[in-house]
Design a protein around this motif. Structure first.
Motif, PDB file in Angstrom:
ATOM      1  N   ALA A 100       3.175  -6.323  -3.391  1.00  0.00           N
ATOM      2  CA  ALA A 100       3.031  -5.523  -2.231  1.00  0.00           C
ATOM      3  C   ALA A 100       2.727  -3.943  -2.605  1.00  0.00           C
ATOM      4  O   ALA A 100       1.736  -3.297  -1.926  1.00  0.00           O
ATOM      5  N   THR A 101       3.375  -3.642  -3.280  1.00  0.00           N
ATOM      6  CA  THR A 101       3.532  -2.183  -3.757  1.00  0.00           C
ATOM      7  C   THR A 101       1.969  -1.842  -4.620  1.00  0.00           C
ATOM      8  O   THR A 101       1.344  -0.656  -4.430  1.00  0.00           O
ATOM      9  N   ILE A 102       1.667  -2.958  -5.338  1.00  0.00           N
ATOM     10  CA  ILE A 102       0.519  -2.651  -6.205  1.00  0.00           C
ATOM     11  C   ILE A 102      -0.667  -2.847  -5.255  1.00  0.00           C
ATOM     12  O   ILE A 102      -1.663  -1.939  -5.273  1.00  0.00           O
ATOM     13  N   LYS A 103      -0.716  -3.869  -4.452  1.00  0.00           N
ATOM     14  CA  LYS A 103      -1.720  -3.747  -3.340  1.00  0.00           C
ATOM     15  C   LYS A 103      -1.981  -2.500  -2.678  1.00  0.00           C
ATOM     16  O   LYS A 103      -3.120  -2.244  -2.078  1.00  0.00           O
ATOM     17  N   GLY A 104      -0.982  -1.858  -2.331  1.00  0.00           N
ATOM     18  CA  GLY A 104      -1.163  -0.666  -1.546  1.00  0.00           C
ATOM     19  C   GLY A 104      -1.465   0.613  -2.232  1.00  0.00           C
ATOM     20  O   GLY A 104      -1.651   1.576  -1.566  1.00  0.00           O
ATOM     21  N   GLU A 105      -1.525   0.377  -3.652  1.00  0.00           N
ATOM     22  CA  GLU A 105      -2.001   1.657  -4.396  1.00  0.00           C
ATOM     23  C   GLU A 105      -3.472   1.547  -4.689  1.00  0.00           C
ATOM     24  O   GLU A 105      -3.959   0.743  -5.436  1.00  0.00           O
ATOM     25  N   PRO A 106      -4.139   2.304  -4.024  1.00  0.00           N
ATOM     26  CA  PRO A 106      -5.573   2.224  -4.079  1.00  0.00           C
ATOM     27  C   PRO A 106      -6.330   2.411  -5.753  1.00  0.00           C
ATOM     28  O   PRO A 106      -7.305   1.828  -5.957  1.00  0.00           O
ATOM     29  N   ARG A 107      -5.212   3.155  -6.369  1.00  0.00           N
ATOM     30  CA  ARG A 107      -5.735   3.415  -7.852  1.00  0.00           C
ATOM     31  C   ARG A 107      -5.644   2.162  -8.505  1.00  0.00           C
ATOM     32  O   ARG A 107      -6.097   1.871  -9.757  1.00  0.00           O
ATOM     33  N   LEU A 108      -5.157   1.003  -8.116  1.00  0.00           N
ATOM     34  CA  LEU A 108      -4.956  -0.283  -8.604  1.00  0.00           C
ATOM     35  C   LEU A 108      -5.687  -1.303  -7.935  1.00  0.00           C
ATOM     36  O   LEU A 108      -5.609  -2.522  -8.313  1.00  0.00           O
TER      37      LEU A 108
END
Length: 147
Positions: A100-108
């Motif tokens: 969920a954190t990865i999905k929320g990070e635009p750079r990823l």
């Protein structure tokens, strides 16, 4: 050095099991996808990767290292083209990085984990490696990145 992501269901092979394998590590078997096989074939000794708990947990929990390059998968049926690499645990992330954190990070947003979610072995770019290491409380340089 290239970077990778290895997905494992914790009930089959967990981070704790990988750590328990010690310095001798273990072979990464069961890959039955040609794109993932090509990733295994591209791996070099010393490459680092993220250890990702899939299905349960859905988070990056640790860092592993390739200690033996691709060779025939001992669990494959005779004549099948599958390969394995040997990996060992290097270090846990101080803070696991949830999907969920990865999905929320635009750079990823372009990370293979987002685009090819079912691929069991994936490449990770240098920028992705550095960012996820930082998110996990690890200095990217100490984790095998350029930082």
């Amino acid at each position: 050095m290239a970077h990778w992501l290895y997905k494992s269901e914790p009930f089959k092979w967990s981070w704790d099991a990988q750590v328990a394998a010690g310095a001798k590590g273990t072979f990464w078997d069961g890959v039955r996808n040609h794109a993932a096989k090509l990733n295994l074939l591209a791996m070099k000794r010393g490459d680092r990767g993220f250890f990702y708990h899939s299905n349960e947990g859905k988070e990056i929990v640790g860092i592993v290292e390739v200690i033996r390059e691709a060779y025939p998968d001992p669990t494959a049926a005779p004549g099948e083209p599958w390969v394995v690499v040997d990996i060992k645990a290097v270090m846990p992330l101080k803070t696991p990085v949830p999907l969920a954190t990865i999905k929320g990070e635009p750079r990823l947003a372009d990370m293979a984990l987002m685009k090819y979610s079912r691929l069991s072995v994936q490449p990770v770019t240098e920028a992705e490696w550095d960012l996820v290491c930082t998110m996990g409380g690890i200095d990217p340089k100490k984790a095998g990145g350029r930082g």
